[in-house]
Design a protein around this motif. Structure first.
Motif, short mmCIF file in Angstrom:
data_model
loop_
_atom_site.label_atom_id
_atom_site.label_comp_id
_atom_site.label_asym_id
_atom_site.label_seq_id
_atom_site.Cartn_x
_atom_site.Cartn_y
_atom_site.Cartn_z
N LYS A 124 1.45 -19.99 -12.86
CA LYS A 124 0.47 -19.13 -12.52
C LYS A 124 -0.79 -18.99 -13.12
O LYS A 124 -1.02 -18.39 -14.06
CB LYS A 124 0.96 -17.70 -11.96
N PRO A 125 -1.61 -19.91 -13.07
CA PRO A 125 -3.10 -20.09 -13.51
C PRO A 125 -3.84 -18.50 -13.50
O PRO A 125 -3.45 -18.16 -12.58
CB PRO A 125 -3.78 -21.21 -13.30
N PRO A 126 -4.75 -18.34 -14.49
CA PRO A 126 -5.28 -17.04 -13.99
C PRO A 126 -6.22 -16.97 -12.94
O PRO A 126 -6.21 -15.74 -12.42
CB PRO A 126 -6.19 -17.00 -15.47
N LEU B 186 -1.17 -16.84 -6.31
CA LEU B 186 0.33 -16.82 -6.43
C LEU B 186 0.75 -17.93 -7.13
O LEU B 186 0.11 -18.74 -7.47
CB LEU B 186 0.97 -16.97 -4.86
N PRO B 187 2.01 -17.88 -7.74
CA PRO B 187 2.71 -18.85 -8.45
C PRO B 187 3.13 -19.75 -7.78
O PRO B 187 3.36 -19.74 -6.32
CB PRO B 187 3.81 -18.02 -9.18
N ILE C 265 4.54 -21.85 -18.39
CA ILE C 265 5.52 -21.25 -18.15
C ILE C 265 5.90 -19.69 -18.69
O ILE C 265 6.07 -18.75 -17.99
CB ILE C 265 6.84 -22.01 -18.11
N GLN C 266 5.77 -19.99 -20.14
CA GLN C 266 5.85 -18.64 -20.91
C GLN C 266 4.81 -17.60 -20.55
O GLN C 266 5.04 -16.33 -20.50
CB GLN C 266 5.88 -18.94 -22.42
N GLN C 267 3.48 -17.92 -20.23
CA GLN C 267 2.54 -17.08 -20.32
C GLN C 267 2.62 -16.14 -18.80
O GLN C 267 2.46 -15.12 -18.72
CB GLN C 267 1.27 -17.84 -19.97
N TRP C 268 3.30 -16.86 -17.85
CA TRP C 268 3.66 -16.11 -16.43
C TRP C 268 4.71 -15.26 -16.68
O TRP C 268 5.00 -14.32 -16.03
CB TRP C 268 3.58 -17.00 -15.42
#
Length: 424
Positions: A189-191, A195-196, A247-250
């Motif tokens: 999910k980019p900023p 939605l992802p 993936i981690q950021q979301w």
């Protein structure tokens, strides 16, 4: 008998002064050959592997009442014998390899069976990994990441200076050096997205770490002292905790890394014993504030251990060094990590693997991840010609090396290497 760490020791096997594997090292690994496909335990010496299963079977190494300890596909059974057996066995192997000892040197038939050229051997995962925990113990790394995502004033979380931070990873996907790494898939999910979506990771990274191999268990409900924790550590391996940053950021709020780390962790094939590293111990950074009493240290529990990272893109002929740092910079030592891990009453098992966390130093070239080296993609790393990297691309080949230097020899870890394959 000379101590196995004696700088004057020489083996009857020729060993180049630049080799990672002099007689003062003797790291343990698991190997097989095309002629003998059953994995068994050996130690590295120069460009050869000494087959310990052969020596044990011939009675040159006596582990009685234990039997067939080295005719196994991991070193776990040997670690289970305890620190006295580790030290005694290492001393005996050193004695057999000495230039002035005829036992093995003059026995041509035995020597031909027990010494295997490393080039002919297949190296396997050296331990059966009971559990895997990854720490976050470099102040420089934690600060760099914090500045990127929270700003300079909130770089370190309030708890970071009070205890070693960690998460429980997946033992099932710890693999040996040379295993190709499939690009992971996950929720992204980019900023600017509402939605992802689900798809291949676009910001794949490495983390330069050392792995701590636990050789003795602790009981559930019990705490460890500094000395007890030290004596439970069998040795160290090179470790790459591959990371999917997008993936981690979301996913990481509120419970931390999960799928971003679960897809692969690579370790080197050689476990360098704690005893072999004894001469390279030193005190780590001053800890301020002073840790709580159970985490305070008296002994020098850090190591003067040089580390570097090389990267070769698929279109390049040679690898380029992109990082040089040192394990001595770690704020929380391996002993403190183990003490804290057990402090709640958590039982530790033979074969547990503790990742040190990314090893970064104070200078830019000492940053142990592409996230830091490229400053989250804003400063791409120049490789060769017009080739740059912010994060890893398919076909990239990454290798870590680690070694301790002494006068006339080095105690090294070999290499941990992995090449990125496209997502399925």
């Amino acid at each position: 008998m000379a101590h196995p760490n004696d700088v004057t020791l020489r083996s009857f096997i020729p060993v180049d002064t630049a080799s990672d594997f002099p007689i003062q090292n003797l790291p343990y690994g698991v190997f097989s050959t095309s002629e003998s496909t059953t994995p068994r335990v050996g130690v590295a010496i120069g460009d050869s592997i000494l087959d310990l299963a052969v020596l044990e079977n011939e009675g040159l190494i006596d582990l009685a009442p234990a039997r067939d300890i080295f005719a196994q596909a991991s070193i776990n059974a040997f670690m289970g014998l305890g620190a006295e057996a580790w030290s005694r066995t290492r001393a005996r192997i050193s004695e057999l390899l000495r230039h002035d000892n005829p036992e093995l040197r003059e026995n041509e038939l035995l020597r031909s069976r027990a010494l295997v050229p490393m080039a002919r051997a297949k190296l396997h995962l050296p331990i059966t990994v009971a559990g895997y925990t990854d720490f976050y113990s470099s102040r420089e790394h934690a600060t760099n990441v914090g500045v990127m995502f929270r700003g300079k004033d909130n770089a370190l979380q309030p708890n970071w200076l009070h205890m070693p931070i960690a998460y429980n990873g997946r033992a099932s996907t710890v693999v040996v050096s040379g295993t190709k790494i499939r690009r992971p898939r996950g929720q992204l999910k980019p900023p600017d997205a509402k939605l992802p979506s689900f798809g291949p990771c676009k910001r794949l990274d490495f983390e330069l770490e050392m792995g701590v191999v636990i050789g003795q268990p602790s009981a559930m409900g019990e705490m460890l002292t500094e000395r007890q924790a030290e004596e439970m550590i069998f040795g160290f391996v090179l470790l790459n905790d591959w990371s999917a940053r997008d993936i981690q950021q979301w996913e990481y709020v509120p419970l931390g890394p999960f799928q971003a780390k679960a897809f692969a962790t690579s370790i080197g094939p050689w476990v360098v014993t704690r005893e072999a590293l004894q001469a390279f111990r030193l005190h780590g950074p001053v800890q301020d504030p002073t840790p709580l009493p159970y985490l305070r240290q008296v002994q020098p529990n850090n190591y003067d251990l040089h580390l570097d990272v090389t990267l070769r893109a698929a279109q390049m002929n040679a690898a380029v060094r992109i990082c040089q740092t040192n394990f001595k910079y770690m704020y929380w030592s391996s002993v403190q990590q183990l003490v804290h891990h057990a402090s709640s009453g958590c039982a530790m098992n033979i074969g547990d693997l503790l990742g040190s966390g990314t090893v970064s130093g104070p200078d830019k070239h000492q940053r142990g991840s592409l996230l830091e080296l490229s400053w989250n993609g804003t400063e791409p790393v120049e490789l060769a010609g017009d080739i740059t990297r912010s994060f890893l691309e398919d076909g990239d080949c990454l290798a870590f090396h680690g070694w301790c230097e002494a006068e006339g020899y080095r105690v090294g870890f070999g290499e941990v290497e992995g090449t990125i394959l496209p997502a399925e």
